[in-house]
Design a protein around this motif. Structure first.
Motif, PDB file in Angstrom:
ATOM      1  N   MET A  64       0.837  -1.175   0.000  1.00  0.00           N
ATOM      2  CA  MET A  64       0.000   0.000   0.000  1.00  0.00           C
ATOM      3  C   MET A  64       0.885   1.243   0.000  1.00  0.00           C
ATOM      4  O   MET A  64       1.788   1.348   0.801  1.00  0.00           O
ATOM      5  N   ASP A  65       0.611   2.179  -0.895  1.00  0.00           N
ATOM      6  CA  ASP A  65       1.398   3.405  -0.911  1.00  0.00           C
ATOM      7  C   ASP A  65       0.591   4.556  -0.300  1.00  0.00           C
ATOM      8  O   ASP A  65      -0.587   4.406   0.016  1.00  0.00           O
ATOM      9  N   ILE A  66       1.252   5.689  -0.150  1.00  0.00           N
ATOM     10  CA  ILE A  66       0.628   6.832   0.525  1.00  0.00           C
ATOM     11  C   ILE A  66      -0.608   7.321  -0.237  1.00  0.00           C
ATOM     12  O   ILE A  66      -1.614   7.679   0.383  1.00  0.00           O
ATOM     13  N   ASP A  67      -0.573   7.304  -1.564  1.00  0.00           N
ATOM     14  CA  ASP A  67      -1.728   7.758  -2.345  1.00  0.00           C
ATOM     15  C   ASP A  67      -2.946   6.875  -2.098  1.00  0.00           C
ATOM     16  O   ASP A  67      -4.068   7.367  -1.955  1.00  0.00           O
ATOM     17  N   GLU A  68      -2.720   5.574  -2.048  1.00  0.00           N
ATOM     18  CA  GLU A  68      -3.814   4.638  -1.781  1.00  0.00           C
ATOM     19  C   GLU A  68      -4.374   4.846  -0.369  1.00  0.00           C
ATOM     20  O   GLU A  68      -5.589   4.830  -0.154  1.00  0.00           O
ATOM     21  N   ILE A  69      -3.492   5.069   0.581  1.00  0.00           N
ATOM     22  CA  ILE A  69      -3.925   5.328   1.957  1.00  0.00           C
ATOM     23  C   ILE A  69      -4.732   6.622   2.010  1.00  0.00           C
ATOM     24  O   ILE A  69      -5.790   6.678   2.639  1.00  0.00           O
ATOM     25  N   ASN A  70      -4.259   7.661   1.320  1.00  0.00           N
ATOM     26  CA  ASN A  70      -4.991   8.934   1.298  1.00  0.00           C
ATOM     27  C   ASN A  70      -6.375   8.775   0.680  1.00  0.00           C
ATOM     28  O   ASN A  70      -7.340   9.407   1.126  1.00  0.00           O
ATOM     29  N   THR A  71      -6.494   7.926  -0.344  1.00  0.00           N
ATOM     30  CA  THR A  71      -7.796   7.657  -0.962  1.00  0.00           C
ATOM     31  C   THR A  71      -8.739   7.020   0.049  1.00  0.00           C
ATOM     32  O   THR A  71      -9.902   7.428   0.180  1.00  0.00           O
ATOM     33  N   HIS A  72      -8.246   6.029   0.793  1.00  0.00           N
ATOM     34  CA  HIS A  72      -9.080   5.376   1.807  1.00  0.00           C
ATOM     35  C   HIS A  72      -9.455   6.354   2.921  1.00  0.00           C
ATOM     36  O   HIS A  72     -10.590   6.338   3.411  1.00  0.00           O
ATOM     37  N   ILE A  73      -8.522   7.214   3.305  1.00  0.00           N
ATOM     38  CA  ILE A  73      -8.809   8.211   4.339  1.00  0.00           C
ATOM     39  C   ILE A  73      -9.918   9.144   3.870  1.00  0.00           C
ATOM     40  O   ILE A  73     -10.861   9.427   4.620  1.00  0.00           O
ATOM     41  N   HIS A  74      -9.835   9.602   2.631  1.00  0.00           N
ATOM     42  CA  HIS A  74     -10.854  10.495   2.080  1.00  0.00           C
ATOM     43  C   HIS A  74     -12.224   9.817   2.074  1.00  0.00           C
ATOM     44  O   HIS A  74     -13.234  10.428   2.453  1.00  0.00           O
ATOM     45  N   LYS A  75     -12.273   8.542   1.657  1.00  0.00           N
ATOM     46  CA  LYS A  75     -13.547   7.805   1.644  1.00  0.00           C
ATOM     47  C   LYS A  75     -14.135   7.686   3.042  1.00  0.00           C
ATOM     48  O   LYS A  75     -15.344   7.831   3.232  1.00  0.00           O
ATOM     49  N   LEU A  76     -13.277   7.411   4.024  1.00  0.00           N
ATOM     50  CA  LEU A  76     -13.767   7.275   5.402  1.00  0.00           C
ATOM     51  C   LEU A  76     -14.269   8.611   5.952  1.00  0.00           C
ATOM     52  O   LEU A  76     -15.266   8.657   6.671  1.00  0.00           O
ATOM     53  N   LYS A  77     -13.586   9.703   5.604  1.00  0.00           N
ATOM     54  CA  LYS A  77     -14.017  11.016   6.083  1.00  0.00           C
ATOM     55  C   LYS A  77     -15.360  11.412   5.476  1.00  0.00           C
ATOM     56  O   LYS A  77     -16.136  12.121   6.106  1.00  0.00           O
ATOM     57  N   CYS A  78     -15.633  10.954   4.264  1.00  0.00           N
ATOM     58  CA  CYS A  78     -16.884  11.294   3.592  1.00  0.00           C
ATOM     59  C   CYS A  78     -18.022  10.347   3.970  1.00  0.00           C
ATOM     60  O   CYS A  78     -19.181  10.640   3.702  1.00  0.00           O
ATOM     61  N   GLY A  79     -17.687   9.224   4.576  1.00  0.00           N
ATOM     62  CA  GLY A  79     -18.695   8.222   4.913  1.00  0.00           C
ATOM     63  C   GLY A  79     -19.311   8.444   6.276  1.00  0.00           C
ATOM     64  O   GLY A  79     -19.247   9.527   6.863  1.00  0.00           O
ATOM     65  N   ALA A 108      -6.158   4.508  12.318  1.00  0.00           N
ATOM     66  CA  ALA A 108      -5.062   3.606  11.937  1.00  0.00           C
ATOM     67  C   ALA A 108      -4.434   4.050  10.616  1.00  0.00           C
ATOM     68  O   ALA A 108      -3.204   4.088  10.490  1.00  0.00           O
ATOM     69  N   LEU A 109      -5.264   4.393   9.630  1.00  0.00           N
ATOM     70  CA  LEU A 109      -4.725   4.820   8.333  1.00  0.00           C
ATOM     71  C   LEU A 109      -3.939   6.128   8.457  1.00  0.00           C
ATOM     72  O   LEU A 109      -2.886   6.276   7.835  1.00  0.00           O
ATOM     73  N   CYS A 110      -4.440   7.056   9.264  1.00  0.00           N
ATOM     74  CA  CYS A 110      -3.712   8.319   9.455  1.00  0.00           C
ATOM     75  C   CYS A 110      -2.363   8.069  10.119  1.00  0.00           C
ATOM     76  O   CYS A 110      -1.359   8.678   9.752  1.00  0.00           O
ATOM     77  N   THR A 111      -2.337   7.151  11.056  1.00  0.00           N
ATOM     78  CA  THR A 111      -1.083   6.822  11.741  1.00  0.00           C
ATOM     79  C   THR A 111      -0.095   6.195  10.773  1.00  0.00           C
ATOM     80  O   THR A 111       1.080   6.573  10.732  1.00  0.00           O
ATOM     81  N   VAL A 112      -0.562   5.242   9.963  1.00  0.00           N
ATOM     82  CA  VAL A 112       0.315   4.588   8.987  1.00  0.00           C
ATOM     83  C   VAL A 112       0.820   5.605   7.975  1.00  0.00           C
ATOM     84  O   VAL A 112       2.004   5.636   7.642  1.00  0.00           O
ATOM     85  N   ARG A 113      -0.078   6.462   7.498  1.00  0.00           N
ATOM     86  CA  ARG A 113       0.325   7.489   6.527  1.00  0.00           C
ATOM     87  C   ARG A 113       1.394   8.403   7.124  1.00  0.00           C
ATOM     88  O   ARG A 113       2.411   8.699   6.473  1.00  0.00           O
ATOM     89  N   ASP A 114       1.188   8.838   8.362  1.00  0.00           N
ATOM     90  CA  ASP A 114       2.165   9.712   9.005  1.00  0.00           C
ATOM     91  C   ASP A 114       3.512   9.027   9.161  1.00  0.00           C
ATOM     92  O   ASP A 114       4.557   9.637   8.935  1.00  0.00           O
ATOM     93  N   GLU A 115       3.502   7.756   9.534  1.00  0.00           N
ATOM     94  CA  GLU A 115       4.752   7.005   9.677  1.00  0.00           C
ATOM     95  C   GLU A 115       5.457   6.859   8.329  1.00  0.00           C
ATOM     96  O   GLU A 115       6.680   6.998   8.243  1.00  0.00           O
ATOM     97  N   LEU A 116       4.694   6.582   7.265  1.00  0.00           N
ATOM     98  CA  LEU A 116       5.301   6.454   5.938  1.00  0.00           C
ATOM     99  C   LEU A 116       5.886   7.787   5.474  1.00  0.00           C
ATOM    100  O   LEU A 116       6.971   7.825   4.889  1.00  0.00           O
ATOM    101  N   GLU A 117       5.160   8.869   5.735  1.00  0.00           N
ATOM    102  CA  GLU A 117       5.669  10.185   5.345  1.00  0.00           C
ATOM    103  C   GLU A 117       6.937  10.542   6.114  1.00  0.00           C
ATOM    104  O   GLU A 117       7.864  11.101   5.553  1.00  0.00           O
TER     105      GLU A 117
END
Length: 111
Positions: free
Chosen positions: A1-16, A28-37
Motif C-alpha cells: 500500500m502506498d501513501i496515495d492509496e492510503i490517502n484515498t481510503h482516508i478520504h472515503k472514510l471522512k466522507c462516509g 489507523a490509516l492516518c497513523t500509517v500514513r504519518d509514519e510512511l511520510e
C-alpha cells in the motif's frame, strides 16, 4: 500500500458514516500514513505535535480513554507495534484462544 492509496481510503472514510469502526480505521490509516511520510522525509521533520485523539474529533460523545489507549497514543507507531508484537507472542503461547480471538478481530477490521 502506498501513501496515495492510503490517502484515498482516508478520504472515503471522512466522507462516509461516522461510526466507531470507521473512526478506528481512519485513525489507523492516518497513523500509517504519518509514519510512511516520516520515513520518506526524515530531514523535513518538525518537532512532534502532541498526539491527537482521532475518535474524539469525530464523535459527539466524550468516551473516556483506557490507560492503554492514552499511553499508546503518545508513542511512535513503530515502537508501539514492536512492544505489542512481543506481548502477542507471549499471549499466543500462554493463551492461544485469546490470541486467535484478537487476530480474528484484527483481520475483520480490514473487511
Amino acid at each position: 500500500m502506498d501513501i496515495d492509496e492510503i490517502n484515498t481510503h482516508i478520504h472515503k472514510l471522512k466522507c462516509g458514516s461516522t461510526d466507531w469502526q470507521s473512526v478506528e480505521k481512519l485513525a489507523a490509516l492516518c497513523t500509517v500514513r504519518d509514519e510512511l511520510e516520516e520515513a520518506h522525509a526524515p530531514e523535513t521533520q518538525i518537532q512532534a505535535l502532541p498526539p491527537a485523539t482521532y475518535a474524539a474529533a469525530y464523535s459527539t460523545a466524550a468516551e473516556p480513554q483506557s490507560d492503554f489507549v492514552a499511553a499508546a497514543s503518545s508513542v511512535p507507531f513503530g515502537g508501539l507495534m514492536q512492544v505489542l508484537d512481543e506481548h502477542m507472542k507471549a499471549i499466543k503461547m500462554v493463551y492461544p484462544k485469546e490470541y486467535e480471538l484478537v487476530m480474528r478481530k484484527i483481520v475483520s477490521l480490514s473487511e
